[in-house]
Design an enzyme around this catalytic site. Structure first.
Site, PDB file in Angstrom:
ATOM      1  N   ASP A 124      61.221  35.327   4.338  1.00 51.78           N
ATOM      2  CA  ASP A 124      62.453  35.528   5.102  1.00 51.78           C
ATOM      3  C   ASP A 124      63.257  36.714   4.595  1.00 51.78           C
ATOM      4  O   ASP A 124      64.143  37.218   5.279  1.00 51.78           O
ATOM      5  CB  ASP A 124      63.324  34.264   5.082  1.00 51.78           C
ATOM      6  CG  ASP A 124      63.745  33.823   3.686  1.00 51.78           C
ATOM      7  OD1 ASP A 124      63.316  34.444   2.693  1.00 51.78           O
ATOM      8  OD2 ASP A 124      64.501  32.830   3.583  1.00 51.78           O
ATOM      9  N   GLU A 125      62.944  37.199   3.385  1.00 47.04           N
ATOM     10  CA  GLU A 125      63.715  38.314   2.822  1.00 47.04           C
ATOM     11  C   GLU A 125      63.543  39.609   3.612  1.00 47.04           C
ATOM     12  O   GLU A 125      64.348  40.528   3.482  1.00 47.04           O
ATOM     13  CB  GLU A 125      63.349  38.526   1.353  1.00 47.04           C
ATOM     14  CG  GLU A 125      63.761  37.369   0.467  1.00 47.04           C
ATOM     15  CD  GLU A 125      63.713  37.710  -1.007  1.00 47.04           C
ATOM     16  OE1 GLU A 125      64.100  38.834  -1.373  1.00 47.04           O
ATOM     17  OE2 GLU A 125      63.290  36.846  -1.785  1.00 47.04           O
ATOM     18  N   TYR A 149      61.087  44.776  -3.185  1.00 51.89           N
ATOM     19  CA  TYR A 149      60.130  43.702  -2.877  1.00 51.89           C
ATOM     20  C   TYR A 149      60.091  43.413  -1.387  1.00 51.89           C
ATOM     21  O   TYR A 149      59.031  43.459  -0.750  1.00 51.89           O
ATOM     22  CB  TYR A 149      60.490  42.423  -3.650  1.00 51.89           C
ATOM     23  CG  TYR A 149      59.917  41.180  -3.017  1.00 51.89           C
ATOM     24  CD1 TYR A 149      58.529  41.016  -2.878  1.00 51.89           C
ATOM     25  CD2 TYR A 149      60.754  40.173  -2.523  1.00 51.89           C
ATOM     26  CE1 TYR A 149      58.004  39.873  -2.279  1.00 51.89           C
ATOM     27  CE2 TYR A 149      60.233  39.035  -1.924  1.00 51.89           C
ATOM     28  CZ  TYR A 149      58.853  38.889  -1.799  1.00 51.89           C
ATOM     29  OH  TYR A 149      58.342  37.771  -1.190  1.00 51.89           O
TER      30      TYR A 149
END
Length: 318
Positions: A124-125, A149
């Site tokens: 979800d990031e 990331y």
């Protein structure tokens, strides 16, 4: 059915290996480079199982990919990734290599016809941050990653999308909220709290601790992936959320209470650069179209996870 699992010695991958061995008759091949966050003893212990083989290899390297492609696979479940945000801020090189180049190497194998389909496990990031009153992310939310990331994961998601659109390859992407459960590396949020509380060390909490995360028990995640493997539609994205939004500081205090430790162990530290304030996932597509339902209670799953780490620490370090 032959299944290839990348990163199967890591946290979620290892839990998924156990899930498949328990619930299916699939023949499973695991490829993992055995980084610091893996469980080499655990995965090698599993090689005694007649339906599992392990190959130590790095998906970035063509030679290692060729080694594992000695048979046709029904599916690749692609977990392998560098995933620690702090480490990506310090040095992004491994994140670019594993998360982007590694995914590209696997897509090439589908293009060559060695694999019938691939499920690409994302996060979800990639959606970025939510404000307190915003609705949870859906599969159509724009990608807006805020750290190296999540940027590399968003890049790999777009690669997967492009190979589906250009070559019509059998590809599916999943995006999950924050996982917790057995085998997660000690550097992650919940294991760090348990580890520090176990030894009565100070527990670092970023900023004011009011960041919100949506927690998903790893067993529910594994069940969702298994369902998507069976019924998922090519070209689709499926969000897998826990529906358990919690402030970081509240999770810290809950763990301290369960472990009988004082809140005086909490130590507020300088906030992480680019720290996203809130994540939350809308899983209604997965629920309505494929029939997935979360079955784990957050509080009970958290207690079980804490006990697993206590047992592990007592067995390993005492």
């Amino acid at each position: 059915m032959n299944i290839l699992i990348t990163g199967g010695a890591g946290f979620i991958g290892l839990n998924f290996v156990y899930h498949l061995l328990k619930t299916t008759l699939y023949n499973i091949t695991v490829i993992d480079s055995l980084t610091y966050a893996s469980h080499p003893k655990e995965i090698r212990k599993l090689t005694s199982h007649s339906r599992l083989r392990f190959i130590k290899g790095n998906i970035v390297k063509e030679k290692d990919i060729e080694t594992v492609m000695d048979q046709e696979y029904e599916a690749i479940i692609h977990f392998a990734a560098e995933s620690h945000v702090d480490k990506s801020i310090q040095n992004s090189d491994k994140f670019v290599q594993t998360n982007i180049i590694g995914t590209y190497q696997l897509l090439q194998q589908l293009l060559k016809g060695y694999v019938k389909k691939m499920i690409h496990i994302s996060t979800d990031e990639v959606y970025g941050r939510l404000n307190p009153t915003d609705q949870p992310f859906t599969e159509t939310s724009p990608l807006s990653p805020n750290n190296p990331y999540s940027a590399t994961k968003a890049s790999s998601d777009l690669l997967v999308r492009s190979y589906y659109e250009t070559f019509q390859l059998p590809l599916i992407t999943t995006r999950c909220s924050n996982n917790f459960g057995p085998f997660q590396h000690i550097e992650k949020f919940i294991p760090t709290i348990v580890y520090n509380a176990f030894y009565n060390y100070k527990i670092p909490v970023y900023g004011d601790g009011l960041q919100i995360r949506d927690w998903l028990f790893v067993e529910d995640h594994c069940k969702a992936i298994s369902l998507i493997l069976e019924k998922g539609i090519y070209g689709e994205i499926y969000n897998i959320g826990g529906g358990n939004e919690r402030r970081n500081i509240d999770v810290v205090k809950q763990i301290l209470k369960i472990m009988g430790r004082s809140e005086s162990l909490i130590k507020y530290v300088e906030d992480r650069k680019g720290h996203d304030r809130r994540y939350a996932i809308n899983s209604s597509k997965l629920q309505n179209e494929l029939g997935w339902n979360q079955t784990s209670d957050f509080n009970q799953s958290l207690e079980n996870t804490i006990q697993w780490y206590i047992d592990y620490l007592e067995r390993t370090f005492l």
